[in-house]
Design a protein around this motif. Sequence first.
Motif, short mmCIF file in Angstrom:
data_model
loop_
_atom_site.label_atom_id
_atom_site.label_comp_id
_atom_site.label_asym_id
_atom_site.label_seq_id
_atom_site.Cartn_x
_atom_site.Cartn_y
_atom_site.Cartn_z
N LYS A 79 0.82 -1.21 0.00
CA LYS A 79 0.00 0.00 0.00
C LYS A 79 0.85 1.26 0.00
N ARG A 80 1.92 1.26 0.81
CA ARG A 80 2.71 2.49 0.90
C ARG A 80 3.62 2.71 -0.31
N HIS A 81 3.83 1.66 -1.12
CA HIS A 81 4.67 1.78 -2.30
C HIS A 81 3.87 1.85 -3.61
N MET A 82 2.58 1.63 -3.54
CA MET A 82 1.76 1.52 -4.74
C MET A 82 1.78 2.78 -5.60
N ALA A 83 1.46 3.93 -5.01
CA ALA A 83 1.32 5.15 -5.79
C ALA A 83 2.63 5.53 -6.47
N PHE A 84 3.73 5.49 -5.71
CA PHE A 84 5.00 5.90 -6.31
C PHE A 84 5.46 4.93 -7.38
N SER A 85 5.42 3.64 -7.11
CA SER A 85 5.92 2.66 -8.09
C SER A 85 5.15 2.74 -9.39
N SER A 86 3.84 2.96 -9.30
CA SER A 86 3.02 3.06 -10.51
C SER A 86 3.32 4.35 -11.27
N GLU A 87 3.50 5.46 -10.54
CA GLU A 87 3.79 6.72 -11.21
C GLU A 87 5.20 6.70 -11.82
N LEU A 88 6.14 6.04 -11.15
CA LEU A 88 7.47 5.91 -11.72
C LEU A 88 7.41 5.17 -13.06
N ASN A 89 6.65 4.09 -13.12
CA ASN A 89 6.48 3.38 -14.39
C ASN A 89 5.94 4.30 -15.47
N ASP A 90 4.92 5.07 -15.13
CA ASP A 90 4.31 5.98 -16.10
C ASP A 90 5.30 7.03 -16.59
N LYS A 91 5.92 7.74 -15.64
CA LYS A 91 6.82 8.84 -16.01
C LYS A 91 8.06 8.31 -16.72
N GLY A 92 8.56 7.16 -16.27
CA GLY A 92 9.73 6.59 -16.91
C GLY A 92 9.48 6.22 -18.35
N LEU A 93 8.37 5.53 -18.60
CA LEU A 93 8.04 5.12 -19.97
C LEU A 93 7.74 6.32 -20.86
N LYS A 94 7.09 7.33 -20.31
CA LYS A 94 6.78 8.52 -21.11
C LYS A 94 8.05 9.27 -21.50
N PHE A 95 9.01 9.33 -20.57
CA PHE A 95 10.28 9.98 -20.91
C PHE A 95 10.96 9.24 -22.05
N VAL A 96 11.05 7.92 -21.94
CA VAL A 96 11.72 7.14 -22.98
C VAL A 96 10.98 7.28 -24.30
N GLN A 97 9.66 7.30 -24.26
CA GLN A 97 8.88 7.44 -25.49
C GLN A 97 9.16 8.79 -26.17
N SER A 98 9.56 9.79 -25.38
CA SER A 98 9.84 11.11 -25.95
C SER A 98 11.19 11.17 -26.67
N ARG A 99 12.03 10.17 -26.47
CA ARG A 99 13.32 10.14 -27.16
C ARG A 99 13.12 9.73 -28.62
N LYS A 100 14.04 10.14 -29.48
CA LYS A 100 13.90 9.85 -30.90
C LYS A 100 14.61 8.56 -31.32
N LYS A 101 15.52 8.07 -30.49
CA LYS A 101 16.27 6.86 -30.87
C LYS A 101 16.79 6.16 -29.62
N ASP A 102 17.37 4.98 -29.85
CA ASP A 102 18.04 4.21 -28.79
C ASP A 102 17.12 3.86 -27.62
N HIS A 103 15.85 3.62 -27.89
CA HIS A 103 14.90 3.32 -26.81
C HIS A 103 15.33 2.11 -25.99
N GLU A 104 15.91 1.11 -26.67
CA GLU A 104 16.27 -0.12 -25.99
C GLU A 104 17.42 0.05 -25.00
N LYS A 105 18.06 1.22 -24.98
CA LYS A 105 19.17 1.47 -24.07
C LYS A 105 18.71 2.09 -22.74
#
Length: 243
Positions: A79-105
């Motif tokens: 319960k105490r880790h749910m909100a942060f871990s889920s938001e980290l997944n969201d923000k992390g993936l969105k940042f990578v999606q904003s890159r133009k290349k080398d996503h797999e790195k």
Amino acid sequence: MKNNEYGEYSRSLVRDIPADVNSDIYKHYDSIIPSFEGEAVYVYSFKENKMLFAKGWQDVLGYANDEITLFKIITSSSKRHMAFSSELNDKGLKFVQSRKKDHEKYSFTLEVEKIHKDGFIVPLLSRVGIFKATNGIIEEIIGKSQVVPSLKFGEVMQYGAYGPDRDEFEETLSKELFHHFAISSKEKEALSMAAKGYAFKEIADQLKVSQSAIEKRIIPLYKRFQVKSLPHLISFAYKNHIL
């Protein structure tokens, strides 16, 4: 589970569909993805909205390979880790999606409490990375979770970001996740040196960055963790198993 308990990205793309362990793609990934004792791995397809591969989850969280889903992994956070871990997944993936290349790195890590199928806490070090991207679109992610019995959790979440633009990646996450009690690997690195008595300039010299870069890593932690001085911050860090 309420929608606001996990992120927008998770709500829109994550489904409770397990991998088909008899499929050709499963067998292919089983032949090329290494597995280790005490570690679980999965590959999830955003294109098909389902697991393509899962292995090791019986030992880690109590779910068979043909039973575990990304939805179960996300919602098994304490319960105490749910909100942060889920938001980290969201923000992390969105940042990578904003890159133009080398996503797999790109990848990000998190120390997190998960709830085993039988109800007890499992301390995990989890990493999520991009497994496949086509024409700039993330299609598959890979996640690995390792049981680390020595992990001790306070109120602060610990995470890291990795990739070609690591500094920008981690700084972006730190800003977007500022309202959470969390600390990045670079922030922790600088703070650990300050705790050993190094001045900001000495830390900067050793890490080969500017003094202002070190100040940007440490000074915002005062407000985030509601402390008033560096000694108070260091004491807080020890109390919450950061140092």
